[in-house]
Enzyme design. Structure first.
Site, PDB file in Angstrom:
ATOM      1  N   LYS A   1     -38.961 -57.428 -77.297  1.00 42.34           N
ATOM      2  CA  LYS A   1     -39.047 -59.174 -77.365  1.00 42.34           C
ATOM      3  C   LYS A   1     -38.573 -59.740 -75.584  1.00 42.34           C
ATOM      4  O   LYS A   1     -39.412 -60.326 -75.158  1.00 42.34           O
ATOM      5  CB  LYS A   1     -39.610 -58.815 -77.758  1.00 42.34           C
ATOM      6  CG  LYS A   1     -41.338 -58.792 -78.860  1.00 42.34           C
ATOM      7  CD  LYS A   1     -42.018 -59.140 -79.921  1.00 42.34           C
ATOM      8  CE  LYS A   1     -42.852 -58.449 -79.963  1.00 42.34           C
ATOM      9  NZ  LYS A   1     -44.281 -59.527 -80.740  1.00 42.34           N
TER      10      LYS A   1
ATOM     11  N   LYS B   1     -47.700 -46.126 -77.058  1.00 42.26           N
ATOM     12  CA  LYS B   1     -48.128 -46.767 -77.729  1.00 42.26           C
ATOM     13  C   LYS B   1     -49.433 -47.716 -77.104  1.00 42.26           C
ATOM     14  O   LYS B   1     -49.452 -48.451 -76.925  1.00 42.26           O
ATOM     15  CB  LYS B   1     -47.763 -47.733 -79.111  1.00 42.26           C
ATOM     16  CG  LYS B   1     -48.969 -47.839 -80.363  1.00 42.26           C
ATOM     17  CD  LYS B   1     -48.214 -48.083 -81.523  1.00 42.26           C
ATOM     18  CE  LYS B   1     -47.520 -49.758 -81.979  1.00 42.26           C
ATOM     19  NZ  LYS B   1     -47.644 -49.830 -83.021  1.00 42.26           N
TER      20      LYS B   1
ATOM     21  N   LYS C   1     -52.658 -54.236 -76.804  1.00 43.16           N
ATOM     22  CA  LYS C   1     -53.365 -55.217 -75.721  1.00 43.16           C
ATOM     23  C   LYS C   1     -52.092 -55.574 -75.061  1.00 43.16           C
ATOM     24  O   LYS C   1     -54.123 -56.369 -73.924  1.00 43.16           O
ATOM     25  CB  LYS C   1     -53.415 -56.178 -77.376  1.00 43.16           C
ATOM     26  CG  LYS C   1     -52.395 -56.585 -77.962  1.00 43.16           C
ATOM     27  CD  LYS C   1     -53.581 -57.979 -78.866  1.00 43.16           C
ATOM     28  CE  LYS C   1     -53.002 -57.304 -80.011  1.00 43.16           C
ATOM     29  NZ  LYS C   1     -53.385 -57.733 -81.924  1.00 43.16           N
TER      30      LYS C   1
END
Length: 331
Positions: free
Chosen positions: A115, A197, A200
């Site tokens: 991240k 994966k 969103k």
């Protein structure tokens, strides 16, 4: 005497719309667990702000996500469902546990590294310490089991380490949680890049629970496959087709073998729309019930208020024990 049910805690961030991956990989399993376990399901809005959010959208998504939980089959009477920021004990225990967590342990978190690369212009201390808040989420309710994907197992291991450290200093205080990876949990990959994966953050490769049928069909028709024609499950050589087979089988309840036999010799031109149709029919009742519930704001408010009250009762029991042990003056 009735045996005490094991307790489960889990949560999803309202940082975007719920996806087919969230449903097949997590929420569908939660529904299956609600009779056998004592379950708490949280909308983790405090975790969502580690990345900048639009305030009005965050509020809307938090409430809409609750409606979608219920539409997916989670019963507010059987489960405690609440919004994380409505239970301030999460933040309070998070601070205490941060004082029992080593800097080096947080530095090794693979999700933080990923991240930090993704949001290089906004690497906050919240992004660094959010595994401590996650530990507080779990330990606050003395959870026995935490349903997680493989990518979150490291956080549950850290939670156990923090709990063991605290228990070692102050005697048994926290239940040591176990990661719970249900056998039936489907790992759904991106339709555009089956190596990643479904997320969103990748709208084109992602199906959302509230997508219209025509949008779902369009996404499946454009799904990445390979230059062969055989509908066979082979994660290494046929990642796209294997992902579509996983989705089809989860949506229809068929086995991989049954699906392979069904589409033998029929090619991708027939297979991909069939997967799309199966998903449209799976999500139709969820979307329609979500829309009906989102319009009933008073009902949703009653659910999240009651959920927060029930959660606070459990949270207070743990927090007051922790505060007494570390030497804080009783309130």
């Amino acid at each position: 005497m009735e045996e005490k049910k094991k307790r489960i805690f889990s949560g999803i961030q309202p940082s975007g719309e719920l996806t087919l991956g969230s449903y097949m990989g997590a929420i569908k399993n939660w529904v299956a667990l609600q009779d056998e376990y004592d379950c708490l399901y949280c909308i983790v809005d405090m975790h969502a702000i580690t990345v900048r959010q639009e305030p009005a959208l965050l509020r809307k998504r938090s409430v809409n996500q609750l409606a979608q939980y219920i539409a997916c089959g989670l019963d507010p009477k059987k489960n405690i469902m609440f919004i994380q920021s409505h239970v301030p004990q999460h933040a309070e225990l998070g601070w205490v546990l941060g004082c029992y967590t080593q800097f080096g342990e947080l530095s090794r978190m693979t999700q933080f590294k990923a991240k930090a690369k993704q949001h290089a212009d906004n690497i906050t201390s919240g992004l660094f310490t959010y595994p401590v808040l996650m530990a507080a989420d779990i330990l606050l309710y003395q959870a026995d089991l935490v349903p997680v994907g493989e990518d979150q197992k490291q956080h549950v291991e850290l939670t156990r380490d923090i709990a063991q450290r605290f228990n070692g200093v102050y005697s048994d205080t926290f239940t040591l949680p176990e990661p719970f990876i249900p056998q039936m949990g489907a790992r759904v990959m991106s339709l555009g890049d089956p190596g990643n994966k479904m997320s969103k953050s990748d709208p084109d490769g992602c199906v959302f629970l509230m997508d219209k049928p025509e949008d779902i069909m369009r996404k499946f028709k454009r799904a990445v496959t390979d230059c062969e024609t055989a509908v066979k499950f082979d994660k290494v050589n046929k990642a796209g087709i294997s992902n579509l087979l996983t989705i089809y089988c989860t949506a229809t309840g068929k086995t991989i073998e049954e699906a392979e036999a069904e589409f033998e010799g029929r090619g991708y031109g027939i297979f991909k729309p069939a997967v799309g149709e199966a998903v449209v029919e799976l999500l139709r009742p969820i979307r329609e019930e979500s829309e009906r519930m989102i319009a009933d704001k008073a009902y949703l408010e009653s659910v999240y208020k009651e959920g927060a009250q029930r959660a606070q009762y459990l949270a207070n029991k743990t927090l007051s024990k922790v505060y007494r042990k570390i030497g804080f003056v009783a309130r």
